[in-house]
Design an enzyme around this catalytic site. Structure first.
Site, PDB file in Angstrom:
ATOM      1  CG  HIS A 199      -2.172  -0.927   0.738  1.00  0.00           C
ATOM      2  ND1 HIS A 199      -2.171  -2.269   1.041  1.00  0.00           N
ATOM      3  CD2 HIS A 199      -3.267  -0.694  -0.018  1.00  0.00           C
ATOM      4  CE1 HIS A 199      -3.251  -2.816   0.509  1.00  0.00           C
ATOM      5  NE2 HIS A 199      -3.936  -1.890  -0.132  1.00  0.00           N
ATOM      6  CD  GLU A 446      -9.895  -7.563  -2.378  1.00  0.00           C
ATOM      7  OE1 GLU A 446      -8.930  -6.947  -2.829  1.00  0.00           O
ATOM      8  OE2 GLU A 446     -10.620  -7.113  -1.477  1.00  0.00           O
ATOM      9  CG  ASP A 470      -5.534  -8.116  -1.504  1.00  0.00           C
ATOM     10  OD1 ASP A 470      -4.449  -8.358  -0.952  1.00  0.00           O
ATOM     11  OD2 ASP A 470      -6.256  -7.168  -1.187  1.00  0.00           O
ATOM     12  CB  CYS A 517     -10.512  -1.412  -8.800  1.00  0.00           C
ATOM     13  SG  CYS A 517     -10.797  -2.625  -7.504  1.00  0.00           S
TER      14      CYS A 517
HETATM   15  C1  PEP Z   1      -6.672  -5.070  -4.813  1.00  0.00           C
HETATM   16  O1  PEP Z   1      -6.433  -5.904  -3.944  1.00  0.00           O
HETATM   17  O2  PEP Z   1      -6.381  -5.237  -6.027  1.00  0.00           O
HETATM   18  C2  PEP Z   1      -7.312  -3.793  -4.461  1.00  0.00           C
HETATM   19  C3  PEP Z   1      -7.721  -2.954  -5.381  1.00  0.00           C
HETATM   20  O3  PEP Z   1      -7.437  -3.497  -3.149  1.00  0.00           O
HETATM   21  P1  PEP Z   1      -6.210  -3.031  -2.232  1.00  0.00           P
HETATM   22  O4  PEP Z   1      -5.026  -2.808  -3.133  1.00  0.00           O
HETATM   23  O5  PEP Z   1      -6.618  -1.788  -1.531  1.00  0.00           O
HETATM   24  O6  PEP Z   1      -6.025  -4.184  -1.318  1.00  0.00           O
HETATM   25 MG    MG Z   2      -7.370  -5.666  -2.008  1.00  0.00          MG
END
Ligand code: PEP
Ligand code: MG
Length: 596
Positions: A199, A446, A470, A517
């Protein structure tokens, strides 16, 4: 001495600047420049803080009961001695005078210099004295915070007196700390740890600042004030480069600016493939203020609002319904009629609520937090908190089009519980006479289990969104934040591509909207592949929209389809996906497709 370090490229572009070494625990110290005219006043702030801490410690010492351990008194002596010694003060003063750093920054910069010197000491006793300096610095920082509770607003800060950009070098940066970046002066950063979809990396991309993570020794070998080039495309860090190398990178910076300007002209061009397939370009945002960047980049909506960032840096106090409602409503209004997809809080794993970096987290919790109580699991275990969030999201829908997205579902039971919670929240709002509109509810796919039971989830939800970050982590059993296994985090793995393709295909067949996403959506290397799989909705950081749109405008979605099918229906998916990878790297996917 010039040297290079290799890490993982996580956010594109080139940053050139002086290194500011910050230990992870001190990233939230205010970093800003003071005007030259205020140097004297800033030095006085430092002195006032020192005098206050000296008075505090002296009083403490005088009040020590007679039976207090002798070590305590000796410790206070050492701290008083350090405070009265001119070395710390003089060197800190120098950072203020010469670099125009604010006093807190100057103090922590000097602490980093001293900490290195202590770390290099042979003598164990002397080496351990670092902890004393650290405690003294901590007390001084606290005293300064008491003296000036309101930090200067970043926007009002003058530019660097030296007009030289700065780059941050740290062992690790907590996702919560990344939010401070929006208010600091840094042009880029390097960390020792982290993976490409950690993140910290994601927030760097959203801020559009060049960054390299997983540089391992970076914060140990780079010295305060070294000149550093961050090559965010190659994952390279060059320390104290030669004049020729520097000139080359300055040239690349200029080229990138020109390229950006060229791409920005695509802002209002609808994303349509050569064969006339319209593609929805949505934005991923972390904070309400990011909506402006989404609109400016030409996004046609928000595909992922990571609401958990509203929950961070709050010393355990979570945002209530009203505060959340205001935040969501501001995004909905900023998007001016375009849809806003709000994901319910996704904390846990590498996004702790407090300012814990991933390495600290791993250290503290031996168990794997990525498999623990995160995302929807946490929300369902905190029903009061969850209902407040749902109500706030529903209420925002009275001001525009809102969609609600549920992260990390793996069980149909969790999905049903969530839908029940939404129905209850709707009832509560109706009873209270509070307005809300129709809100579509979507599931994030995910976890491989969710992809494999997709038909059951499609019956319950209005849409699905693939969280590829994920999905890759859980399919390949690779911690997305761990640089030591980053080479195995492979989006081109056939298992991953097959899951993605099957989710897109099944959702379309069921007549349900599907988008991606995860970071894959904003990675131009995957654009043609995802189009060929049938994807028509991409959600990414606003800064990535133009370059992905450019590829879409040049792509023919139908011609690519047979190549994808060839890769997945053959009995050697591995080779098929390798071909795809090679083709995408050379951007020759269209040419490679068999004549039909
Ligand atoms: C993902 O896991 O691809 C996602 C968009 O969520 P995050 O990156 O916030 O875990
Ligand atoms: Mg995620």
């Amino acid at each position: 001495m010039s040297f290079q370090l290799f890490g993982l490229p996580v956010s594109r572009g080139v940053a050139i600047g002086r290194a500011v070494l910050v230990s992870s625990s001190r990233i939230d110290v205010a970093h800003y420049f003071i005007p030259v005219t205020e140097v004297g006043a800033e030095i006085s702030r430092l002195r006032v803080a020192r005098d206050a801490v000296v008075a505090e410690l002296t009083a403490l010492q005088e009040d020590l009961p007679g039976d207090a351990p002798a070590e305590l008194s000796a410790l206070l002596d050492v701290h008083l001695m350090l405070l009265n010694d001119e070395t710390l003060e003089l060197a800190t003063k120098q950072w203020i005078e010469e670099r125009c750093y604010n006093a807190e920054w100057a103090l922590s910069a000097q602490f980093e210099v001293l900490a290195r010197q202590f770390d290099d000491m042979e003598d164990d006793y002397l080496r351990e004295r670092k902890a004393d300096i650290e405690q003294v610095v901590e007390r001084l920082l606290r005293a300064m915070a008491r003296g000036s509770p309101a930090l200067v607003d970043a926007a009002a800060k003058p530019a660097s007196a030296l007009n030289e950009p700065l780059v941050l070098v740290a062992n690790d940066i907590a996702p919560a700390d990344m939010l401070h970046f929006k208010r600091t002066v840094f042009a880029g950063f390097v960390t020792d740890v982290g993976g490409t979809t950690s993140h910290t990396a994601i927030v760097a991309r959203s801020l559009d600042i060049p960054a390299v993570v997983g540089a391992r020794e970076g914060s140990r070998v780079i010295r305060q004030d070294d000149l550093v080039v961050i090559d965010g495309d190659a994952g390279l860090v060059i320390v104290n480069p030669s004049e020729i190398v520097l000139e080359e990178y300055r040239f690349r910076q200029r080229q990138r600016d020109v390229e950006r300007q060229r791409l920005s002209r695509l802002r209002n061009t609808p994303a349509v493939t050569l064969d006339g397939e319209p593609v929805e370009m949505l934005a991923n945002i972390e904070l309400p203020g990011d909506a402006a960047a989404a609109v400016a980049a030409g996004a046609v909506g928000v595909g992922l609002f990571r609401s958990e960032f509203l929950f961070m840096n709050r010393a355990g106090e979570l945002p209530g319904e009203e505060e959340q409602f205001e935040a969501y409503r501001s995004v909905v209004q900023a998007m001016n009629g375009m849809p806003v997809t709000i994901r319910t809080v996704d904390v846990g794993a590498d996004k702790p609520l407090d300012r814990m970096s991933v390495s600290e987290l791993r250290h503290e919790h031996a168990l794997n937090p990525a498999l623990g109580l995160r995302a929807i699991r946490w929300s369902l275990s905190e029903p009061a908190m969850f209902r407040q969030q749902i109500r706030a999201i529903l209420r925002a829908s009275a001001f525009g089009k809102v969609k609600l997205l549920v992260p990390m579902l793996a069980h149909v039971g969790e999905a049903k519980q969530t839908l029940d919670a939404i129905a209850r929240a709707q009832q509560q709002l109706t009873d209270a006479g509070k307005p809300f509109g129709h809100v579509e509810v979507g599931a994030m796919i995910e976890v491989p289990a969710a992809a494999l039971v997709l038909p059951s989830l499609l019956k319950l939800f209005d849409f699905v969104s693939l969280g590829t970050n994920d999905l890759i982590q859980y399919t390949l059993a690779i911690d997305r934040g761990d640089e030591s296994v980053a080479h195995l985090y492979d989006p081109w793995h056939p298992a991953v591509l097959q899951l993605i393709e099957s989710v897109i295909r099944q959702a379309r067949k069921a007549g349900k909207a599907v988008s991606v996403c995860g970071e894959m959506a904003g990675d131009a290397a995957f654009t043609e592949v995802l189009l060929a799989m049938g994807l028509r909705s991409f959600s990414m950081h606003p800064s990535q929209i133009a370059s992905v749109k450019q590829i879409i405008l040049r792509a023919n979605s139908k011609r690519l389809l047979p190549l994808i099918e060839g890769a997945f229906r053959s009995d050697d998916a591995w080779t098929g996906c390798e071909r795809l990878r090679a083709a995408a790297a050379g951007r020759t996917l269209t040419e490679l497709q068999p004549a039909s």
